[in-house]
Design a protein around this motif. Sequence first.
Motif, PDB file in Angstrom:
ATOM      1  N   ASN A 296    -123.001  68.788  78.736  1.00  0.00           N
ATOM      2  CA  ASN A 296    -124.076  69.186  77.881  1.00  0.00           C
ATOM      3  C   ASN A 296    -124.195  70.516  77.416  1.00  0.00           C
ATOM      4  N   LYS A 297    -122.886  70.999  77.021  1.00  0.00           N
ATOM      5  CA  LYS A 297    -122.770  72.266  76.383  1.00  0.00           C
ATOM      6  C   LYS A 297    -123.181  72.105  75.035  1.00  0.00           C
ATOM      7  N   PRO A 298    -124.114  73.099  74.517  1.00  0.00           N
ATOM      8  CA  PRO A 298    -124.766  72.749  73.088  1.00  0.00           C
ATOM      9  C   PRO A 298    -123.703  73.486  72.158  1.00  0.00           C
ATOM     10  N   GLU A 299    -123.964  72.854  70.843  1.00  0.00           N
ATOM     11  CA  GLU A 299    -123.066  73.253  69.874  1.00  0.00           C
ATOM     12  C   GLU A 299    -123.176  74.532  69.480  1.00  0.00           C
ATOM     13  N   LYS A 300    -124.243  75.363  69.756  1.00  0.00           N
ATOM     14  CA  LYS A 300    -124.396  76.630  69.173  1.00  0.00           C
ATOM     15  C   LYS A 300    -125.755  77.291  70.241  1.00  0.00           C
TER      16      LYS A 300
END
Length: 318
Positions: A296-300
């Motif tokens: 679930n790590k966001p792109e930015k």
Amino acid sequence: MLVDPFNRVIDYIRVSVTSRCNFRCLYCMPNTPFEWEPKENVLSYEEMFEFLRLAIDEGIKKIRLTGGEPLVRKDLDKFVKMLHDYKPELDLALTTNGYYLKKYAKKLRDAGLKRVNISLDSLKKDVAKKIAQRDCLDNVLEGIDEAIKVGFRVKLNTVVMRGINDNEILDLLEFAKNKGVQIRFIEFMENERAYPGIKRVDSKEVLEKIGSRYSFKELPKKNEASKNFVLDDGSVFGIIEPHNEEFCKSCNRIRLTAEGYLIPCLFFTESYNIKEAIREGNIQKAAEILRDVVKNKPEKNDWQEEKISDRAFWETGG
């Protein structure tokens, strides 16, 4: 191996061993009361180690110990040794304000710590005291010298603030050159806890000031937070631009707080807690949480000109 949805290999974790700090820096926690976190709320070193051993087995290669101020927590060298003994080739680093570093540098080096990043926001005693809200410069400078003496790879970090220390950029660079260490100039990251009225100096202006005295060229980008530049004499300095999308494209980091929260992105408030799983001895559950964080790590980051983060940076190590 831990790989996020954007094909970034996550091999770096920043571990906040405490949210306590002996400074009250204007850009971080100027109005936060000095208080003690109840012991039961904080992961013990043994509990942190159990999780980090799992993370290392999953592919983590670099661990940076942060705070708060990590050196206010007792026996940090013993924790360093636990990690080093488990995997000697682990890249073990520390970020500190330097105040207690002279006292602990050799113990940490002997325990297996390899690198130290030290905050140095001013070379003027009155300005340093204004920023940290503590008379600190002499201790910090002694800590820098001791870190170099015992053989650490040392970097200096400077948060540049308009009207406060932006007139010291060249002096700070010269100081780092003379010490034979790298300095990184960091763009202030707006947050609700900072002192009202703090203004960011962007990287373009920092580079213009450096260019007024020195010739330099940009080095090829590596998988690290900073853009690095080399002067004609071979000295290297860096710029950290947390507002720049390039900062996120190469992000290989997640964060663990002293209270057991795993954080996929500094500027998002989402987090996952591994404390219960670790205290129950449920390593499988902790592994699932770790994988969920990476998944679930966001792109930015969620930074926008009109948006200010409500993240307490002293809990996550910045």
